[in-house]
Design a protein around this motif. Sequence first.
Motif, PDB file in Angstrom:
ATOM      1  N   ILE A   1       6.235   5.076   0.598  1.00 23.02           N
ATOM      2  CA  ILE A   1       5.955   6.470   0.276  1.00 23.02           C
ATOM      3  C   ILE A   1       6.323   6.740  -1.176  1.00 23.02           C
ATOM      4  CG2 ILE A   1       6.590   8.876   0.757  1.00 23.02           C
ATOM      5  CD1 ILE A   1       4.960   7.719   2.973  1.00 23.02           C
ATOM      6  N   TRP A   2       5.459   7.479  -1.866  1.00 28.14           N
ATOM      7  CA  TRP A   2       5.775   7.970  -3.200  1.00 28.14           C
ATOM      8  C   TRP A   2       5.801   9.496  -3.137  1.00 28.14           C
ATOM      9  CZ3 TRP A   2       7.553   6.350  -7.752  1.00 28.14           C
ATOM     10  CH2 TRP A   2       7.427   7.194  -8.858  1.00 28.14           C
ATOM     11  N   VAL A   3       6.912  10.091  -3.561  1.00 33.32           N
ATOM     12  CA  VAL A   3       7.040  11.539  -3.618  1.00 33.32           C
ATOM     13  C   VAL A   3       6.734  11.996  -5.036  1.00 33.32           C
ATOM     14  CG1 VAL A   3       8.528  13.530  -3.158  1.00 33.32           C
ATOM     15  CG2 VAL A   3       8.832  11.409  -1.845  1.00 33.32           C
ATOM     16  N   TRP A   4       5.992  13.078  -5.151  1.00 35.66           N
ATOM     17  CA  TRP A   4       5.579  13.603  -6.456  1.00 35.66           C
ATOM     18  C   TRP A   4       6.770  13.680  -7.408  1.00 35.66           C
ATOM     19  CZ3 TRP A   4       5.210  18.986  -8.649  1.00 35.66           C
ATOM     20  CH2 TRP A   4       4.321  19.034  -9.726  1.00 35.66           C
ATOM     21  N   ARG A   5       6.542  13.261  -8.635  1.00 41.87           N
ATOM     22  CA  ARG A   5       7.538  13.196  -9.701  1.00 41.87           C
ATOM     23  C   ARG A   5       8.605  12.130  -9.443  1.00 41.87           C
ATOM     24  NH1 ARG A   5       8.591  19.652 -11.067  1.00 41.87           N
ATOM     25  NH2 ARG A   5       6.537  20.052 -11.983  1.00 41.87           N
TER      26      ARG A   5
ATOM     27  N   ALA B   1       3.942  12.598  12.890  1.00 39.59           N
ATOM     28  CA  ALA B   1       2.585  12.215  13.289  1.00 39.59           C
ATOM     29  C   ALA B   1       1.839  11.550  12.142  1.00 39.59           C
ATOM     30  CB  ALA B   1       1.816  13.443  13.768  1.00 39.59           C
ATOM     31  N   THR B   2       1.960  12.102  10.936  1.00 38.15           N
ATOM     32  CA  THR B   2       1.230  11.519   9.804  1.00 38.15           C
ATOM     33  C   THR B   2       1.881  10.218   9.347  1.00 38.15           C
ATOM     34  OG1 THR B   2       2.423  12.877   8.165  1.00 38.15           O
ATOM     35  CG2 THR B   2       0.368  13.765   9.063  1.00 38.15           C
ATOM     36  N   TYR B   3       3.210  10.133   9.439  1.00 36.60           N
ATOM     37  CA  TYR B   3       3.873   8.878   9.076  1.00 36.60           C
ATOM     38  C   TYR B   3       3.517   7.783  10.085  1.00 36.60           C
ATOM     39  CZ  TYR B   3       7.320   5.544   7.424  1.00 36.60           C
ATOM     40  OH  TYR B   3       7.914   4.412   6.918  1.00 36.60           O
ATOM     41  N   THR B   4       3.440   8.138  11.361  1.00 38.14           N
ATOM     42  CA  THR B   4       3.037   7.163  12.382  1.00 38.14           C
ATOM     43  C   THR B   4       1.643   6.636  12.096  1.00 38.14           C
ATOM     44  OG1 THR B   4       4.424   8.191  14.080  1.00 38.14           O
ATOM     45  CG2 THR B   4       2.600   6.822  14.851  1.00 38.14           C
TER      46      THR B   4
ATOM     47  N   PRO C   1       0.839  -1.197   0.000  1.00 37.92           N
ATOM     48  CA  PRO C   1       0.000   0.000   0.000  1.00 37.92           C
ATOM     49  C   PRO C   1       0.875   1.249   0.000  1.00 37.92           C
ATOM     50  CG  PRO C   1       0.055  -0.981   2.183  1.00 37.92           C
ATOM     51  CD  PRO C   1       0.789  -1.923   1.281  1.00 37.92           C
ATOM     52  N   PHE C   2       0.351   2.357  -0.525  1.00 34.94           N
ATOM     53  CA  PHE C   2       1.166   3.563  -0.682  1.00 34.94           C
ATOM     54  C   PHE C   2       0.584   4.767   0.044  1.00 34.94           C
ATOM     55  CE2 PHE C   2       3.679   1.436  -3.803  1.00 34.94           C
ATOM     56  CZ  PHE C   2       4.835   2.188  -3.937  1.00 34.94           C
ATOM     57  N   GLY C   3       1.513   5.612   0.526  1.00 36.80           N
ATOM     58  CA  GLY C   3       1.208   6.960   0.968  1.00 36.80           C
ATOM     59  C   GLY C   3       1.936   7.928   0.064  1.00 36.80           C
ATOM     60  N   PHE C   4       1.477   9.180   0.008  1.00 35.02           N
ATOM     61  CA  PHE C   4       2.007  10.137  -0.953  1.00 35.02           C
ATOM     62  C   PHE C   4       2.401  11.448  -0.288  1.00 35.02           C
ATOM     63  CE2 PHE C   4      -0.706   7.195  -3.151  1.00 35.02           C
ATOM     64  CZ  PHE C   4       0.002   6.904  -4.300  1.00 35.02           C
ATOM     65  N   LEU C   5       3.506  12.031  -0.793  1.00 32.31           N
ATOM     66  CA  LEU C   5       3.956  13.361  -0.399  1.00 32.31           C
ATOM     67  C   LEU C   5       4.050  14.233  -1.640  1.00 32.31           C
ATOM     68  CD1 LEU C   5       6.879  12.585   2.095  1.00 32.31           C
ATOM     69  CD2 LEU C   5       4.565  13.334   2.683  1.00 32.31           C
ATOM     70  N   ARG C   6       3.691  15.506  -1.509  1.00 33.17           N
ATOM     71  CA  ARG C   6       3.762  16.420  -2.647  1.00 33.17           C
ATOM     72  C   ARG C   6       5.184  16.881  -2.937  1.00 33.17           C
ATOM     73  NH1 ARG C   6      -1.518  20.393  -1.790  1.00 33.17           N
ATOM     74  NH2 ARG C   6      -3.116  18.768  -2.068  1.00 33.17           N
ATOM     75  N   SER C   7       6.046  16.813  -1.943  1.00 33.78           N
ATOM     76  CA  SER C   7       7.440  17.201  -2.139  1.00 33.78           C
ATOM     77  C   SER C   7       8.284  16.541  -1.066  1.00 33.78           C
ATOM     78  CB  SER C   7       7.606  18.724  -2.072  1.00 33.78           C
ATOM     79  OG  SER C   7       7.478  19.182  -0.733  1.00 33.78           O
ATOM     80  N   LEU C   8       9.603  16.682  -1.179  1.00 34.45           N
ATOM     81  CA  LEU C   8      10.517  16.085  -0.214  1.00 34.45           C
ATOM     82  C   LEU C   8      10.438  16.757   1.157  1.00 34.45           C
ATOM     83  CD1 LEU C   8      13.627  15.621  -2.529  1.00 34.45           C
ATOM     84  CD2 LEU C   8      12.208  13.788  -1.556  1.00 34.45           C
TER      85      LEU C   8
ATOM     86  N   ASN D   1       2.768  16.173   5.261  1.00 35.28           N
ATOM     87  CA  ASN D   1       1.519  15.437   5.382  1.00 35.28           C
ATOM     88  C   ASN D   1       1.490  14.222   4.454  1.00 35.28           C
ATOM     89  OD1 ASN D   1      -0.173  17.159   7.263  1.00 35.28           O
ATOM     90  ND2 ASN D   1       0.405  18.688   5.715  1.00 35.28           N
ATOM     91  N   VAL D   2       1.552  13.043   5.055  1.00 32.96           N
ATOM     92  CA  VAL D   2       1.453  11.804   4.289  1.00 32.96           C
ATOM     93  C   VAL D   2      -0.024  11.538   3.991  1.00 32.96           C
ATOM     94  CG1 VAL D   2       1.932   9.334   4.236  1.00 32.96           C
ATOM     95  CG2 VAL D   2       3.494  10.888   5.445  1.00 32.96           C
TER      96      VAL D   2
END
Length: 333
Positions: A104-108, A128-131, A56-63, A67-68
């Motif tokens: 985690i997948w980071v944008w681009r 907190a969001t990664y936890t 399963p994946f969580g996403f970040l808009r940048s490095l 907020n995951v």
Amino acid sequence: MKRLGLLFLCLLQFSCKSQIEEKINGISFVGSREKVTQEQVDPVVKINANYAAVMPFGFLRSLSEPNVVFNTDRQWYGETFEGAKQYVRMLQGNNIKIMVKPQIWVWRGEFTGDISMENESTWKTFEATYTDFILTYARLAQEVDAELYCIGTELEEFVKQRPGYWNGLIAKVRKVYSGKLTYAANWDEYTRTPFWEQLDYIGVDAYFPLSDEKNPSQEQMKSGWQKWKMKLAELSEEKNRSVIFTEFGYRSMDYTAKKPWLVDRNQMDVNLQAQANATQVTFDEFWNEDWFAGGFVWKWFIHHERSGGSGDNRFTPQNKPSEEVIREFYGSY
């Protein structure tokens, strides 16, 4: 009676030895847009895999985004809680054991090892969001009785800059998940990962450079493995933990062993045999080692009939000579 007793003892010892030596013959089972069917699991069974990593994946808009975002209706089904659970149940129905491996997948597609927050406030938010992300899927792993759970993948800066956080995270995961734990360290990160003693396995994404040759021979790649193999064995002994290749694999292209971590869409010429040779060498070098627990081939798509093939220069072994290497080795081990 004496002979029967001796025979029973021999059988018991053989049984215990077999259990101890069982390796993880795994594949990395990629999430898709839809539910997985029995027809799509059949090819995994046919290559004799006994484990699958469900991711399963969580996403970040940048490095530096704290907020995951995860488990939303905008994600592909197989990357969500419900989808990962459905995938697990289908695989388990075919006697395939499971590692749940949230990523985690980071944008681009920026490298997760470079994730770093700008100040203490954003670090706290990110933690907190990664936890929340990791504990959500730890509960899934517990619910489905997964054999393994991976608490992170290739997060070197996060690990380096916030070591205290990881100690606390592991303790929290232990409270909700009773199975075995690992972390997927990148090939150039694992020697600096500080918490191996708190986990059950040393996890390594094994994209080690083995040869600069365009079309390296098996002997050249075997030679290229030796320095890396020695360091892995030494760390295993030092930490008293077996090593798992949480990911391993090669692209079916020229120079496949030079920079095996490359995920770019380069136009390098397809080289199916180089991928097959590199895969065989990895099996030959590691699967007979007592300190090595096995690994997960990167990567396997659910639509087998249209994945990989003779014109594909990417990682999947599907419909390539490497698939037959895996089938034969997993089947004989």
